[in-house]
Design a protein around this motif. Structure first.
Motif, short mmCIF file in Angstrom:
data_model
loop_
_atom_site.label_atom_id
_atom_site.label_comp_id
_atom_site.label_asym_id
_atom_site.label_seq_id
_atom_site.Cartn_x
_atom_site.Cartn_y
_atom_site.Cartn_z
N PRO A 10 7.92 17.95 40.24
CA PRO A 10 8.54 17.77 38.92
C PRO A 10 8.81 16.29 38.64
CG PRO A 10 10.11 18.78 40.46
CD PRO A 10 8.78 18.66 41.16
N ASN A 11 8.84 15.46 39.67
CA ASN A 11 9.07 14.04 39.49
C ASN A 11 7.79 13.27 39.15
OD1 ASN A 11 11.76 14.45 40.06
ND2 ASN A 11 11.50 14.02 42.24
N ARG A 12 6.65 13.92 39.29
CA ARG A 12 5.37 13.25 39.02
C ARG A 12 4.54 14.18 38.14
NH1 ARG A 12 3.00 8.62 40.65
NH2 ARG A 12 0.77 8.64 40.86
N PRO A 13 4.68 14.04 36.81
CA PRO A 13 3.95 14.93 35.89
C PRO A 13 2.43 14.74 36.01
CG PRO A 13 5.55 13.57 34.72
CD PRO A 13 5.52 13.10 36.13
N TYR A 19 -0.54 12.63 28.85
CA TYR A 19 -1.34 12.30 27.65
C TYR A 19 -0.93 13.15 26.46
CZ TYR A 19 -4.36 9.26 30.37
OH TYR A 19 -4.85 8.25 31.15
N ARG A 20 -0.62 14.41 26.69
CA ARG A 20 -0.19 15.30 25.61
C ARG A 20 1.11 14.78 24.98
NH1 ARG A 20 -2.06 19.22 27.88
NH2 ARG A 20 -0.46 19.57 29.43
N LYS A 21 2.07 14.41 25.81
CA LYS A 21 3.34 13.86 25.31
C LYS A 21 3.12 12.54 24.58
CE LYS A 21 6.22 15.97 28.87
NZ LYS A 21 7.09 15.75 30.03
N ALA A 22 2.26 11.69 25.14
CA ALA A 22 1.99 10.39 24.51
C ALA A 22 1.33 10.57 23.15
CB ALA A 22 1.11 9.54 25.42
#
Length: 161
Positions: A10-13, A19-22
């Motif tokens: 969970p600490n390393r998406p 890219y989706r969030k960006a």
């Protein structure tokens, strides 16, 4: 035992999630700065590729190499400069991580180094072609008749790297 991927942390998406969030967060920015959605037009290198099989001498290959470098170096340098500009970006709240800056600068240097290496390879080929083999008393067969000495080429016409 086959390699098992490490469990998702969970600490390393995952890259796809990042890219989706960006894309989501950059949508308002891109609305104000429309960018081309198609790749930039590439220079047509077909004539260089078609000419290469007909080249018979190092001079002909060198001429082809020089023309190819002259046609592509400005585009490659422009891309490398853009990568350096990306590395220098500093927003009001964020900066690239030191790792990202290093990677962007390395990418720019790699592009520029590629052009230099092509020129170096061309010079190596020309040196091997135009520099006569050294002849002297330290070479076996130096006193042999010219017809014998030139019948078989030396295994190495120049320094190998």
């Amino acid at each position: 035992m086959p390699h098992q991927p490490s469990p998702r942390s969970p600490n390393r998406p995952e890259p796809g999630d990042l890219y989706r969030k960006a894309r989501r967060d950059a949508a308002p920015f891109l609305a104000g700065h429309p960018l081309p959605d198609q790749p930039a037009a590439l220079p047509d290198l077909t004539s260089y590729l078609q000419a290469l099989p007909d080249a018979r001498t190092p001079a002909e290959v060198s001429a082809l190499t020089h023309q190819l470098v002259a046609a592509t170096a400005p585009v490659l340098d422009h891309i490398a400069a853009h990568f350096v500009t990306l590395a220098l970006w500093a927003g009001t709240e964020h900066r690239h991580t030191p790792q990202a800056v290093r990677l962007l600068r390395e990418a720019a240097q790699t592009i520029r180094t590629a052009v230099v290496k092509v020129a170096e390879a061309d010079l190596e080929n020309l040196r091997a072609h135009y520099t006569p083999p050294a002849a002297g008393p330290e070479h076996p067969g130096a006193g042999a008749p010219a017809s014998t000495a030139t019948a078989a080429p030396a295994p190495s016409a120049g320094p190998r790297r």
